[in-house]
Design an enzyme around this catalytic site. Structure first.
Site, PDB file in Angstrom:
ATOM      1  CD  GLU A  90      32.547  -2.594  61.753  1.00 10.81           C
ATOM      2  OE1 GLU A  90      34.227  -2.755  61.742  1.00 10.81           O
ATOM      3  OE2 GLU A  90      32.144  -2.797  63.059  1.00 10.81           O
ATOM      4  CG  ASP A 121      35.514   0.185  55.697  1.00 14.42           C
ATOM      5  OD1 ASP A 121      35.885   1.027  55.998  1.00 14.42           O
ATOM      6  OD2 ASP A 121      35.776  -0.693  54.691  1.00 14.42           O
ATOM      7  CG  ASP A 171      34.121  -0.577  64.909  1.00 19.14           C
ATOM      8  OD1 ASP A 171      34.622   0.002  63.823  1.00 19.14           O
ATOM      9  OD2 ASP A 171      34.296  -0.970  65.534  1.00 19.14           O
ATOM     10  CD  GLU A 178      33.315   2.249  59.365  1.00 14.46           C
ATOM     11  OE1 GLU A 178      34.470   1.990  58.352  1.00 14.46           O
ATOM     12  OE2 GLU A 178      33.990   0.231  59.675  1.00 14.46           O
TER      13      GLU A 178
END
Length: 227
Positions: free
Chosen positions: A41, A45, A114, A117
């Protein structure tokens, strides 16, 4: 999760993993223990912010830094990522601990965001930046096409509210008129009622808030066209 299930999910994602275990890890919530998707994650991101930032930089050559930052914030926020997760029917594929399963974690916006990502991070590790950029731009194509520099300022609900307040008109009323589809891929139909318009505007999206924004945008366009 069986391999055929992962393969079906891969097709919805639009990417075939050489290391399918990366996809499994991306789907594994921290409620399952230490071996979870949080590191993926974190990586995803960073890749997401860079890729969307680059796309906006190229798409809006005259935009100022502040405008680009606001547009990117709209596109990478949790609400937008959760919408993408629903479009990919990601919820039922999540690997959750018993507590999250019982509390409906597969529908929770933060968990869905989440996981998206984390999948971005998994694609990056498996196929590199070019493959990751291709998938991201495909997921975001309609959202990017709908952007203008005007949308970098305030969301449609805020702009509609300010329009009505300036004219001393009652604020709009939003009503969910229909919810269709399975729990992991629901479609919300919302109407926006405005005193200055003869009929409410309708919009459909993967979340109530997104549908409200679309309905507000349509109402604002109709109001401006009547001036």
């Amino acid at each position: 999760m069986t391999n055929p299930e992962l393969q079906r999910l891969s097709r919805r994602i639009g990417y075939s993993f050489d290391k399918i275990e990366l996809l499994t890890l991306a789907l594994t919530h921290r409620s399952c223990g230490a071996h979870n998707n949080e590191r993926l994650e974190f990586l995803g991101d960073s890749v997401l912010n860079f890729t969307i930032g680059e796309a906006l930089y190229r798409r809006f050559p005259q935009a100022r830094e502040g405008q680009l930052s606001r547009l990117r914030a709209q596109l990478v926020k949790g609400e937008t990522l959760a919408e993408i997760a629903r479009e990919l029917a990601l919820g039922d594929s999540l690997i959750l601990g018993e507590g999250e399963l019982k509390s409906g974690g597969h529908r929770r916006e933060s968990i869905l965001a989440d996981a998206v990502e984390a999948i971005i991070g998994a694609i990056y590790l498996d196929g590199g930046m070019a493959a990751c950029r291709q998938r991201l731009l495909a997921w975001y194509q309609t959202r990017l096409d709908a952007l203008s520099l005007d949308t970098s300022q305030k969301d449609p609900k805020t702009r509609l509210q300010e329009y009505l307040q300036a004219r001393k008109v009652p604020l709009p009323q939003y009503t969910v008129v229909d919810v269709a589809g399975e729990a992991h891929a629901q479609a919300f139909t919302v109407q926006c009622s405005v005193a200055l318009l003869p009929q409410p505007t309708l919009a459909q999206a993967g979340s109530r808030r997104a549908a409200e924004k679309l309905a507000a945008s349509t109402a604002l366009q109709q109001l401006q066209a009547r001036e």
